[in-house]
Design a protein around this motif. Structure first.
Motif, PDB file in Angstrom:
ATOM      1  N   UNK A 151       0.801  -1.211   0.096  1.00 50.79           N
ATOM      2  CA  UNK A 151       0.134   0.081   0.013  1.00 50.79           C
ATOM      3  C   UNK A 151       0.766   1.025  -0.041  1.00 50.79           C
ATOM      4  N   UNK A 152       0.316   2.124  -0.725  1.00 52.36           N
ATOM      5  CA  UNK A 152       1.224   3.550  -0.814  1.00 52.36           C
ATOM      6  C   UNK A 152       0.236   4.725  -0.761  1.00 52.36           C
ATOM      7  N   UNK A 153       0.539   5.879  -0.008  1.00 50.63           N
ATOM      8  CA  UNK A 153      -0.258   7.111   0.052  1.00 50.63           C
ATOM      9  C   UNK A 153       0.568   8.240  -0.364  1.00 50.63           C
ATOM     10  N   UNK A 154      -0.063   8.970  -1.351  1.00 46.89           N
ATOM     11  CA  UNK A 154       0.315  10.169  -1.924  1.00 46.89           C
ATOM     12  C   UNK A 154      -0.591  11.321  -1.150  1.00 46.89           C
ATOM     13  N   UNK A 155       0.257  12.171  -0.590  1.00 45.44           N
ATOM     14  CA  UNK A 155      -0.287  13.356   0.436  1.00 45.44           C
ATOM     15  C   UNK A 155       0.206  14.605  -0.029  1.00 45.44           C
ATOM     16  N   UNK A 156      -0.640  15.664   0.063  1.00 51.14           N
ATOM     17  CA  UNK A 156      -0.140  16.996  -0.471  1.00 51.14           C
ATOM     18  C   UNK A 156      -0.600  18.123   0.765  1.00 51.14           C
ATOM     19  N   UNK A 157       0.716  18.736   1.084  1.00 55.84           N
ATOM     20  CA  UNK A 157       0.259  19.690   2.092  1.00 55.84           C
ATOM     21  C   UNK A 157      -0.888  20.837   1.702  1.00 55.84           C
ATOM     22  N   UNK A 158      -1.854  21.148   2.771  1.00 59.33           N
ATOM     23  CA  UNK A 158      -2.720  22.099   2.238  1.00 59.33           C
ATOM     24  C   UNK A 158      -2.309  23.216   1.458  1.00 59.33           C
ATOM     25  N   UNK A 159      -1.367  23.974   2.005  1.00 56.35           N
ATOM     26  CA  UNK A 159      -0.774  25.233   1.290  1.00 56.35           C
ATOM     27  C   UNK A 159      -0.184  24.901  -0.025  1.00 56.35           C
ATOM     28  N   UNK A 160       0.135  23.561  -0.558  1.00 50.96           N
ATOM     29  CA  UNK A 160       0.693  23.010  -1.773  1.00 50.96           C
ATOM     30  C   UNK A 160      -0.488  22.365  -2.763  1.00 50.96           C
ATOM     31  N   UNK A 161      -1.631  22.383  -2.313  1.00 50.28           N
ATOM     32  CA  UNK A 161      -2.729  21.864  -3.212  1.00 50.28           C
ATOM     33  C   UNK A 161      -2.972  22.675  -4.314  1.00 50.28           C
ATOM     34  N   UNK A 162      -3.350  21.834  -5.427  1.00 52.11           N
ATOM     35  CA  UNK A 162      -3.444  22.647  -6.757  1.00 52.11           C
ATOM     36  C   UNK A 162      -4.989  22.274  -7.232  1.00 52.11           C
ATOM     37  N   UNK A 163      -5.739  23.749  -7.308  1.00 50.54           N
ATOM     38  CA  UNK A 163      -7.035  23.715  -7.256  1.00 50.54           C
ATOM     39  C   UNK A 163      -7.443  23.844  -8.626  1.00 50.54           C
ATOM     40  N   UNK A 164      -8.772  23.026  -9.134  1.00 54.53           N
ATOM     41  CA  UNK A 164      -9.384  23.165 -10.192  1.00 54.53           C
ATOM     42  C   UNK A 164      -9.689  24.659 -10.582  1.00 54.53           C
ATOM     43  N   UNK A 165      -9.512  25.151 -11.696  1.00 58.43           N
ATOM     44  CA  UNK A 165     -10.212  26.744 -11.946  1.00 58.43           C
ATOM     45  C   UNK A 165     -11.499  26.788 -11.690  1.00 58.43           C
ATOM     46  N   UNK A 166     -11.888  27.999 -11.012  1.00 57.20           N
ATOM     47  CA  UNK A 166     -13.027  28.215 -10.753  1.00 57.20           C
ATOM     48  C   UNK A 166     -13.924  28.491 -12.176  1.00 57.20           C
ATOM     49  N   UNK A 167     -15.319  28.118 -12.356  1.00 57.07           N
ATOM     50  CA  UNK A 167     -15.932  28.701 -13.446  1.00 57.07           C
ATOM     51  C   UNK A 167     -15.554  28.208 -14.750  1.00 57.07           C
ATOM     52  N   UNK A 168     -14.549  27.282 -14.961  1.00 53.41           N
ATOM     53  CA  UNK A 168     -14.287  26.879 -16.360  1.00 53.41           C
ATOM     54  C   UNK A 168     -13.916  25.166 -16.017  1.00 53.41           C
ATOM     55  N   UNK A 169     -14.406  24.433 -17.082  1.00 53.56           N
ATOM     56  CA  UNK A 169     -14.198  22.938 -17.262  1.00 53.56           C
ATOM     57  C   UNK A 169     -12.902  22.714 -17.522  1.00 53.56           C
ATOM     58  N   UNK A 170     -12.261  21.995 -16.808  1.00 55.80           N
ATOM     59  CA  UNK A 170     -10.960  21.481 -16.914  1.00 55.80           C
ATOM     60  C   UNK A 170     -10.870  20.013 -16.566  1.00 55.80           C
ATOM     61  N   UNK A 171     -10.533  19.146 -17.598  1.00 61.59           N
ATOM     62  CA  UNK A 171     -10.528  17.809 -17.437  1.00 61.59           C
ATOM     63  C   UNK A 171      -9.208  17.249 -16.199  1.00 61.59           C
ATOM     64  N   UNK A 172      -9.451  16.394 -15.373  1.00 64.61           N
ATOM     65  CA  UNK A 172      -8.393  16.106 -14.585  1.00 64.61           C
ATOM     66  C   UNK A 172      -7.802  14.841 -15.025  1.00 64.61           C
TER      67      UNK A 172
END
Length: 216
Positions: A151-172
């Motif tokens: 098992x492995x877990x990838x974690x991201x610090x809150x300050x480093x989160x990359x947010x989806x742009x607001x109001x625009x459809x961007x595939x992930x």
């Protein structure tokens, strides 16, 4: 692959470790009450042939799961020379309720590995939004001898989160990879690594963080 949203109580137990509520002063809020909708736009790769990957969203909208039924990398013995590396590129269409955005805060991967002495393997995952130059990539190494679940877990610090742009459809996009190296293992011996649980499927859980978009 026919992409679609799979809902139901059968997967609820997978999400017991959902993200806790954040302090409102930090800009984070409870997940919105409306359902998010996730569809698979495209799925490509040797680790996820057509029809072998599916997506499901947790009942509380704090996580989603990608399941695979054929994801195996191996070397040695009668293995195909190209089988040492398998990957899967998922392109997801994520619809979120109006006024909210999301980021991937952590991801849990599970599988099984049988590595001979001297062999090694890695599990790697990359995450990015369509059109964004920001790509997060995390690698987890394993060494033989090894014959057990992993098992492995990838974690991201809150300050480093990359947010989806607001109001625009961007595939992930999620690009995962399994790689096995024979190293100094005995000639003719076989080593392998799979994203696979006892019932034949793996459940890769992606935990979501939420925040409100700025008012227009």
């Amino acid at each position: 692959m026919a992409g679609g949203l799979l809902l139901g109580g059968a997967i609820a137990a997978l999400f017991a470790s959902a993200l806790p509520t954040q302090d409102p002063s930090s800009g984070f809020v409870d997940p919105p009450p409306d359902k998010i909708v996730i569809k698979v736009a495209t799925v490509n790769g040797s680790g996820c042939p057509q029809g072998t990957a599916a997506v499901a969203v947790s009942p509380d909208n704090t996580a989603f799961t990608v399941t695979y039924s054929e994801y195996l990398a191996q070397v040695g013995g009668n293995s195909d020379p190209t089988a040492f590396r398998k990957n899967c590129q998922l392109n997801l269409i994520v619809h979120v309720p109006q006024g909210f955005t999301y980021a991937i805060a952590s991801a849990d991967y599970r599988g099984f590995a049988a590595l001979q002495r001297g062999a090694s393997s890695t599990e790697k995952a990359s995450y990015y939004f369509q059109g964004s130059p920001n790509t997060a990539a995390i690698t987890h190494p394993f060494s033989g001898p090894y014959n057990d679940n992993w098992q492995s877990t990838d974690t991201t610090d809150w300050a480093q989160l990359v947010w989806a742009p607001c109001g625009v459809q961007r595939n992930f996009n999620i690009n995962t990879e399994l790689r096995v190296n024979a190293g100094t293992s005995a000639p003719g011996s076989t080593s392998f690594m799979t994203m696979d649980s006892t019932d034949g499927d793996i459940s890769t859980i992606y935990h979501l963080a939420w925040k409100e978009c700025p008012s227009s």
